[in-house]
Design a protein around this motif. Structure first.
Motif, PDB file in Angstrom:
ATOM      1  N   ARG A 316     -22.830 -35.298 -73.096  1.00  0.00           N
ATOM      2  CA  ARG A 316     -23.525 -34.052 -73.222  1.00  0.00           C
ATOM      3  C   ARG A 316     -24.261 -33.986 -71.748  1.00  0.00           C
ATOM      4  O   ARG A 316     -25.225 -34.431 -71.318  1.00  0.00           O
ATOM      5  CB  ARG A 316     -24.771 -34.426 -73.945  1.00  0.00           C
ATOM      6  CG  ARG A 316     -24.301 -34.861 -75.288  1.00  0.00           C
ATOM      7  CD  ARG A 316     -25.299 -35.117 -76.338  1.00  0.00           C
ATOM      8  NE  ARG A 316     -24.881 -35.089 -77.623  1.00  0.00           N
ATOM      9  CZ  ARG A 316     -25.592 -35.474 -78.712  1.00  0.00           C
ATOM     10  NH1 ARG A 316     -26.718 -35.750 -78.413  1.00  0.00           N
ATOM     11  NH2 ARG A 316     -25.109 -35.757 -79.848  1.00  0.00           N
ATOM     12  N   PRO A 317     -23.667 -33.158 -70.764  1.00  0.00           N
ATOM     13  CA  PRO A 317     -23.867 -32.970 -69.453  1.00  0.00           C
ATOM     14  C   PRO A 317     -25.328 -32.377 -69.369  1.00  0.00           C
ATOM     15  O   PRO A 317     -26.382 -32.598 -68.457  1.00  0.00           O
ATOM     16  CB  PRO A 317     -23.038 -32.285 -68.819  1.00  0.00           C
ATOM     17  CG  PRO A 317     -22.200 -31.480 -69.870  1.00  0.00           C
ATOM     18  CD  PRO A 317     -22.313 -32.372 -71.122  1.00  0.00           C
ATOM     19  N   ALA A 318     -25.624 -31.367 -70.229  1.00  0.00           N
ATOM     20  CA  ALA A 318     -27.044 -30.439 -70.256  1.00  0.00           C
ATOM     21  C   ALA A 318     -28.159 -31.406 -70.401  1.00  0.00           C
ATOM     22  O   ALA A 318     -29.208 -31.460 -69.942  1.00  0.00           O
ATOM     23  CB  ALA A 318     -26.718 -29.322 -71.376  1.00  0.00           C
ATOM     24  N   GLU A 319     -27.814 -32.303 -71.494  1.00  0.00           N
ATOM     25  CA  GLU A 319     -29.154 -33.321 -71.843  1.00  0.00           C
ATOM     26  C   GLU A 319     -28.998 -34.298 -70.817  1.00  0.00           C
ATOM     27  O   GLU A 319     -30.027 -34.709 -70.364  1.00  0.00           O
ATOM     28  CB  GLU A 319     -28.389 -34.031 -73.072  1.00  0.00           C
ATOM     29  CG  GLU A 319     -29.449 -35.178 -73.583  1.00  0.00           C
ATOM     30  CD  GLU A 319     -29.372 -35.748 -74.599  1.00  0.00           C
ATOM     31  OE1 GLU A 319     -30.027 -36.863 -75.146  1.00  0.00           O
ATOM     32  OE2 GLU A 319     -28.253 -35.462 -75.214  1.00  0.00           O
ATOM     33  N   ALA A 320     -28.097 -34.638 -70.148  1.00  0.00           N
ATOM     34  CA  ALA A 320     -28.221 -35.444 -68.900  1.00  0.00           C
ATOM     35  C   ALA A 320     -29.074 -35.055 -67.622  1.00  0.00           C
ATOM     36  O   ALA A 320     -29.782 -35.587 -67.122  1.00  0.00           O
ATOM     37  CB  ALA A 320     -26.601 -36.152 -68.470  1.00  0.00           C
ATOM     38  N   ARG A 321     -28.715 -33.765 -67.648  1.00  0.00           N
ATOM     39  CA  ARG A 321     -29.447 -32.809 -66.369  1.00  0.00           C
ATOM     40  C   ARG A 321     -31.081 -32.918 -66.971  1.00  0.00           C
ATOM     41  O   ARG A 321     -31.864 -33.144 -65.964  1.00  0.00           O
ATOM     42  CB  ARG A 321     -28.681 -31.618 -66.457  1.00  0.00           C
ATOM     43  CG  ARG A 321     -27.562 -31.564 -65.632  1.00  0.00           C
ATOM     44  CD  ARG A 321     -27.036 -30.240 -65.335  1.00  0.00           C
ATOM     45  NE  ARG A 321     -26.876 -29.289 -66.402  1.00  0.00           N
ATOM     46  CZ  ARG A 321     -25.727 -29.079 -66.608  1.00  0.00           C
ATOM     47  NH1 ARG A 321     -24.626 -29.715 -66.474  1.00  0.00           N
ATOM     48  NH2 ARG A 321     -25.809 -28.100 -67.897  1.00  0.00           N
ATOM     49  N   PHE A 322     -31.153 -32.734 -68.112  1.00  0.00           N
ATOM     50  CA  PHE A 322     -32.671 -32.672 -68.538  1.00  0.00           C
ATOM     51  C   PHE A 322     -33.414 -33.840 -68.222  1.00  0.00           C
ATOM     52  O   PHE A 322     -34.552 -34.097 -67.953  1.00  0.00           O
ATOM     53  CB  PHE A 322     -32.754 -32.222 -70.022  1.00  0.00           C
ATOM     54  CG  PHE A 322     -34.226 -32.548 -70.746  1.00  0.00           C
ATOM     55  CD1 PHE A 322     -35.061 -31.648 -70.334  1.00  0.00           C
ATOM     56  CD2 PHE A 322     -34.440 -33.514 -71.501  1.00  0.00           C
ATOM     57  CE1 PHE A 322     -36.268 -31.683 -71.036  1.00  0.00           C
ATOM     58  CE2 PHE A 322     -35.523 -33.902 -72.079  1.00  0.00           C
ATOM     59  CZ  PHE A 322     -36.624 -32.631 -71.723  1.00  0.00           C
ATOM     60  N   HIS A 323     -32.641 -35.138 -68.429  1.00  0.00           N
ATOM     61  CA  HIS A 323     -33.326 -36.398 -68.468  1.00  0.00           C
ATOM     62  C   HIS A 323     -33.514 -36.864 -66.914  1.00  0.00           C
ATOM     63  O   HIS A 323     -34.368 -37.505 -66.588  1.00  0.00           O
ATOM     64  CB  HIS A 323     -32.245 -37.393 -69.172  1.00  0.00           C
ATOM     65  CG  HIS A 323     -32.408 -37.440 -70.660  1.00  0.00           C
ATOM     66  ND1 HIS A 323     -33.661 -37.637 -71.485  1.00  0.00           N
ATOM     67  CD2 HIS A 323     -31.459 -37.161 -71.655  1.00  0.00           C
ATOM     68  CE1 HIS A 323     -33.632 -37.735 -72.583  1.00  0.00           C
ATOM     69  NE2 HIS A 323     -32.211 -37.330 -72.920  1.00  0.00           N
ATOM     70  N   ALA A 324     -32.525 -36.396 -66.187  1.00  0.00           N
ATOM     71  CA  ALA A 324     -32.647 -36.519 -64.660  1.00  0.00           C
ATOM     72  C   ALA A 324     -33.876 -35.604 -64.244  1.00  0.00           C
ATOM     73  O   ALA A 324     -34.760 -36.164 -63.426  1.00  0.00           O
ATOM     74  CB  ALA A 324     -31.445 -35.927 -64.107  1.00  0.00           C
ATOM     75  N   SER A 325     -34.251 -34.665 -64.549  1.00  0.00           N
ATOM     76  CA  SER A 325     -35.113 -33.664 -64.385  1.00  0.00           C
ATOM     77  C   SER A 325     -36.559 -34.444 -64.845  1.00  0.00           C
ATOM     78  O   SER A 325     -37.525 -34.698 -64.162  1.00  0.00           O
ATOM     79  CB  SER A 325     -35.322 -32.309 -64.674  1.00  0.00           C
ATOM     80  OG  SER A 325     -34.021 -31.555 -64.430  1.00  0.00           O
ATOM     81  N   MET A 326     -36.663 -34.904 -66.009  1.00  0.00           N
ATOM     82  CA  MET A 326     -37.619 -35.707 -66.239  1.00  0.00           C
ATOM     83  C   MET A 326     -37.767 -37.015 -65.749  1.00  0.00           C
ATOM     84  O   MET A 326     -39.157 -37.343 -65.448  1.00  0.00           O
ATOM     85  CB  MET A 326     -37.561 -35.984 -68.036  1.00  0.00           C
ATOM     86  CG  MET A 326     -37.613 -34.701 -68.835  1.00  0.00           C
ATOM     87  SD  MET A 326     -39.228 -34.030 -68.942  1.00  0.00           S
ATOM     88  CE  MET A 326     -38.656 -32.617 -67.893  1.00  0.00           C
ATOM     89  N   LEU A 327     -37.135 -37.746 -65.216  1.00  0.00           N
ATOM     90  CA  LEU A 327     -37.009 -38.859 -64.436  1.00  0.00           C
ATOM     91  C   LEU A 327     -37.915 -38.288 -63.019  1.00  0.00           C
ATOM     92  O   LEU A 327     -38.638 -39.171 -62.406  1.00  0.00           O
ATOM     93  CB  LEU A 327     -35.712 -39.447 -64.090  1.00  0.00           C
ATOM     94  CG  LEU A 327     -35.330 -40.205 -65.225  1.00  0.00           C
ATOM     95  CD1 LEU A 327     -33.842 -40.770 -64.757  1.00  0.00           C
ATOM     96  CD2 LEU A 327     -36.262 -41.570 -65.681  1.00  0.00           C
ATOM     97  N   GLY A 328     -37.446 -37.074 -62.441  1.00  0.00           N
ATOM     98  CA  GLY A 328     -37.986 -36.506 -61.318  1.00  0.00           C
ATOM     99  C   GLY A 328     -39.580 -36.275 -61.671  1.00  0.00           C
ATOM    100  O   GLY A 328     -40.405 -36.653 -60.753  1.00  0.00           O
ATOM    101  N   VAL A 329     -39.964 -35.795 -62.863  1.00  0.00           N
ATOM    102  CA  VAL A 329     -41.281 -35.585 -63.176  1.00  0.00           C
ATOM    103  C   VAL A 329     -42.157 -36.903 -63.110  1.00  0.00           C
ATOM    104  O   VAL A 329     -43.297 -37.099 -62.793  1.00  0.00           O
ATOM    105  CB  VAL A 329     -41.477 -34.984 -64.809  1.00  0.00           C
ATOM    106  CG1 VAL A 329     -42.864 -34.824 -64.975  1.00  0.00           C
ATOM    107  CG2 VAL A 329     -40.902 -33.407 -64.464  1.00  0.00           C
TER     108      VAL A 329
END
Length: 808
Positions: A316-329
């Motif tokens: 799930r690349p879209a979900e992986a990108r979301f979690h990467a953004s949340m780690l940035g937050v």
């Protein structure tokens, strides 16, 4: 994340300072190093030893003290090599005088006086080096003691048990930090607003503030989406060869442009004049927090692109990108939390520190846990070993992230908050560093594809793999810093690496190794150049045959490589005499293990010198028949007439039986067998065969071809045509042509070419006739008659009147 940003900035700024060090080093090499101030060194060393013994100084003070000792050590290292050339010259002069006389013996007075004078000069020149060696050893010991003390303190801090952040008793302490901080911000803002000068400054700067805020809003809110759309459109374009490079460079705007917008927002806030000490620290941390967030989001979009060709393949690349953004937050929140708690008076208690730091770490652990699960579960077919290896590495990395995200909150719950933070934040930094390495590797690979003008298949070439290996090695220092290594530790490791290793009495450093490799490569290239000039320009213009030319060219190559190795070892300053005993012991074992290789090597040299076979010869060895295509030191390459390549060890060619059909000349004998029927005119057959042999252009006249009536066969009269060919390579061609001509001439002359015939005699024909009559009698019709009882055809029965003759 802050450490990762610092490493990136240091890496980007490092190339600008690289040329300074070699120039400074060259200038120092030209001037003799000044003698160290040993009295001052004694004071500094005694002070360092006293500080270490009392163990009261802070880590910062110890780092400063360590740096001072490191400077002293560098001076001592420079003095150790002073006057080295002069010392070597004096030692050579002393050695030239011969061995010193034994006890009770004497030598000529002139020689004795000269030896004493040279020994005095040598002792005087060696004295500074000996003192520097002693001081260098003392400095090394002090530095090791300081490093050990700092590491012990770091380990104690990590294993320190703090109040548990999940204990409700400790929550008021954390809430008090937040409450007190908000009160401080409010009081600073109110105080600034009540100041007429601050309000006047605000009114004067209001147009600039509005402009900054408007530009910042566009750069932060609108620019990232616009740049993302432009990048996607550029990646889909097929008209540009460099679209991948342009898309990567353009995508960096998703990080740079919003951070610039945040910087404008900070400038607008400071232009209001309403900031105080605590609010200034908090606002000043906004660019760093924005950089953490936008960098994490950019890395997630660049790494988790989807598809089987993505750098990290996830379901799930879209979900992986979301979690990467949340780690940035989460990283941005950590930056703001640290800034909010800066310069708090009084200092935070241990309970407040635990409660204040734990929630953000738990937030990171939650998103890192899910992202680690996505990384572990890789989709796509693993049709190659390379993809299977990549899948194993990816699964191992994802498992490590999951483990860190589980262990870290558990440590924090127990009370080891420092250990929890020392685990979860480096894990996040490692993930970011891996993403940066992947993106940079893809960027450099795109540059290689453009330069080499190769397609997507070029990504599987050797150069991209080597680039990835170099990037991985380059990232190791940054990885060590992320996981808590000190900069001093890295410099210490680098100095030890530059110092090299000691083998016997020889020190092999990276500089000497690079010198050895560079000189050997130049010698090897020069050898190949001379070898090519001899092989293709000089030797073809001589009267030497092809075998001698190849032998001379090969000999020049071996001698040149040997000389290149000797010159490279000498240029690197390596003294391998101390390794002679070890090499002698190893040579025995190596000799037994490599005796076949050595045998083939020596046999290859014999073949090149004696030349019993040469390239182009037609030979037969070990049942293999073909043409020699090449002779190397270890083996010989033979091409059979089936167009297959046979590699024969040279030992078989020297020790075995070899048939060389074309050695010296190309002549060879052809033997053709022919048979005619009984009753043919043998003399006429002999004459026809001679005419056919003499008509062939490759058959020599002297000696003339011969036709032999060999024997009276069971089915034919047998003849042999024996002729000598001028080129045995065309033996099969001549054989085919003569056979065609024999068939044609024998047909014209009416000469029969027999073939094998057999007569069948039946010993009991009457029994077969009786069975035939019985089978002919009327019989009831049956659905099917066995094949064994069918009536035989009388025409197949041969009646011989002499069947009862016992002699038959």
């Amino acid at each position: 994340m802050r450490l990762l940003l610092f490493v990136l900035l240091a890496a980007l700024s490092a190339p600008a300072g690289l040329p300074v060090a070699p120039l400074a080093g060259a200038a120092m090499a030209q001037e003799a190093p000044a003698a160290p101030d040993y009295p001052q060194w004694e004071k500094d060393a005694a002070l360092a030893e006293q500080v270490l013994e009392q163990d009261r100084a802070s880590n910062q003070a110890l780092e400063q003290l360590r740096q001072r000792i490191v400077d002293w050590r560098a001076r001592f290292a420079a003095v150790q090599s002073a006057n080295q050339q002069r010392i070597e010259t004096l030692r050579s002069q002393i050695a030239a005088l011969g061995a010193a006389p034994a006890e009770g013996q004497s030598e000529a007075p002139e020689i004795a006086a000269r030896r004493s004078e040279l020994n005095g000069q040598l002792a005087k020149l060696e004295a500074p080096g000996i003192a520097a060696v002693e001081a260098h050893s003392r400095a090394e010991g002090i530095i090791r003691e300081i490093d050990t003390l700092i590491r012990d303190r770091q380990a104690d801090a990590l294993l320190k048990l703090s109040p548990s952040p999940v204990n409700p008793i400790n929550w008021p302490a954390g809430a008090a930090v937040l409450t007190q901080g908000l009160k401080t911000l409010w009081s600073e803002t109110v105080g600034a607003w009540n100041n007429p000068a601050r309000r006047t400054e605000l009114r004067n700067n209001l147009p600039v503030i509005i402009l900054y805020i408007a530009i910042a809003g566009i750069l932060v809110l609108r620019a990232p989406g616009f740049i993302g759309n432009m990048t996607a459109r550029l990646q889909r374009s097929s008209s540009m060869r460099t679209r991948a490079l342009a898309a990567t460079i353009l995508s960096l705007g998703q990080v740079v442009v919003p951070v610039l917008g945040v910087l404008l927002l900070v400038m607008a806030t400071k232009a209001t004049g309403m900031t105080g000490l605590r609010s200034g620290e908090l606002i000043g941390a906004l660019p760093e927090a924005a950089a953490a967030f936008f960098l994490a989001r950019w890395l997630g979009a660049s790494v988790f692109t989807g598809g089987t060709t993505a750098p990290i393949v996830v379901e799930r690349p879209a979900e992986a990108r979301f979690h990467a953004s949340m780690l940035g937050v989460a990283a941005a929140l950590e930056v703001m939390r640290v800034a909010f708690a800066t310069d708090v008076r009084p200092p935070l208690s241990q309970a407040a520190q635990s409660v204040w730091a734990f929630p953000v770490a738990v937030l990171v652990a939650v998103f890192l846990f899910r992202l680690g699960h996505l990384i572990r579960r890789r989709e796509g077919t693993l049709d190659t070993d390379e993809r299977a290896f990549g899948a194993r590495i990816q699964k191992l990395f994802g498992t490590a992230l999951v483990a860190a995200s589980v262990v870290s909150p558990l440590l924090g719950v127990v009370g080891y908050v420092a250990a929890a933070n020392a685990l979860i934040w480096p894990a996040l930094g490692t993930l970011a560093l891996v993403g940066l390495v992947i993106v940079l590797h893809r960027f450099l690979t795109d540059i290689y594809l453009v330069v080499s003008r190769s397609g997507e298949e070029g990504r599987e070439a050797l150069v991209p793999v080597l680039l990835g290996f170099v990037l991985a090695l380059t990232a190791l220092p940054a990885l060590a810093l992320i996981w808590g290594a000190r900069t001093a530790d890295l410099w210490e490791a680098w100095n030890r690496f530059r110092g090299g290793i000691v083998l016997g009495e020889t020190r092999i450093s990276p500089t000497s190794f690079l010198t050895l490799v560079a000189v050997f490569v130049m010698g090897y290239l020069a050898t190949r150049l001379v070898q090519g000039a001899l092989k293709y320009s000089v030797l073809p213009r001589t009267n030497l045959d092809k075998g001698v030319q190849n032998a001379l060219a090969a000999g020049v190559g071996y001698v040149g490589i040997f000389l290149a190795a000797l010159v490279s070892i000498t240029a690197a300053g390596l003294d391998l005499s101390s390794l002679a005993i070890v090499a002698g012991a190893l040579s025995v074992g190596i000799g037994f293990g490599l005796q076949n290789i050595v045998q083939n090597f020596v046999s290859g040299i014999i073949l090149l010198i004696e030349r019993p076979i040469s390239e182009g010869d037609m030979i037969e060895v070990n049942g293999q028949f073909g043409i020699v295509k090449g002779i190397s030191v270890r083996s010989t390459w033979i091409e059979t007439f089936d167009r297959t390549d046979v590699i024969v060890p040279n030992g078989d060619l020297v020790a075995g039986v070899v048939t060389n059909l074309t050695r010296g000349n190309l002549t060879g004998r052809l033997i053709l067998k022919a048979g005619v029927a009984y009753g043919s005119d043998t003399r006429r057959v002999e004459a026809i065969l001679k005419e056919i042999a003499n008509a062939q252009p490759l058959v020599l006249v002297d000696p003339a071809p011969a036709v032999i009536f060999t024997d009276l066969g069971a089915d034919s009269l047998n003849f042999e045509v024996r002729a000598i060919l001028s080129d045995v390579n065309f033996k099969n061609v001549v054989l085919s042509e003569m056979n065609h001509e024999i068939v044609r001439r024998f047909a014209e002359e009416g000469i029969e070419i027999p073939f094998v015939q057999r007569d069948i005699w039946i010993r009991n024909p009457e029994a077969l006739r009786g069975e035939a009559r019985a089978a002919a009698a009327p019989a009831p019709a049956t659905p099917a008659e066995p094949a064994a009882r069918r009536t035989p055809d009388p025409r197949l029965i041969h009646n011989d009147p002499s069947e009862d003759d016992p002699d038959r």
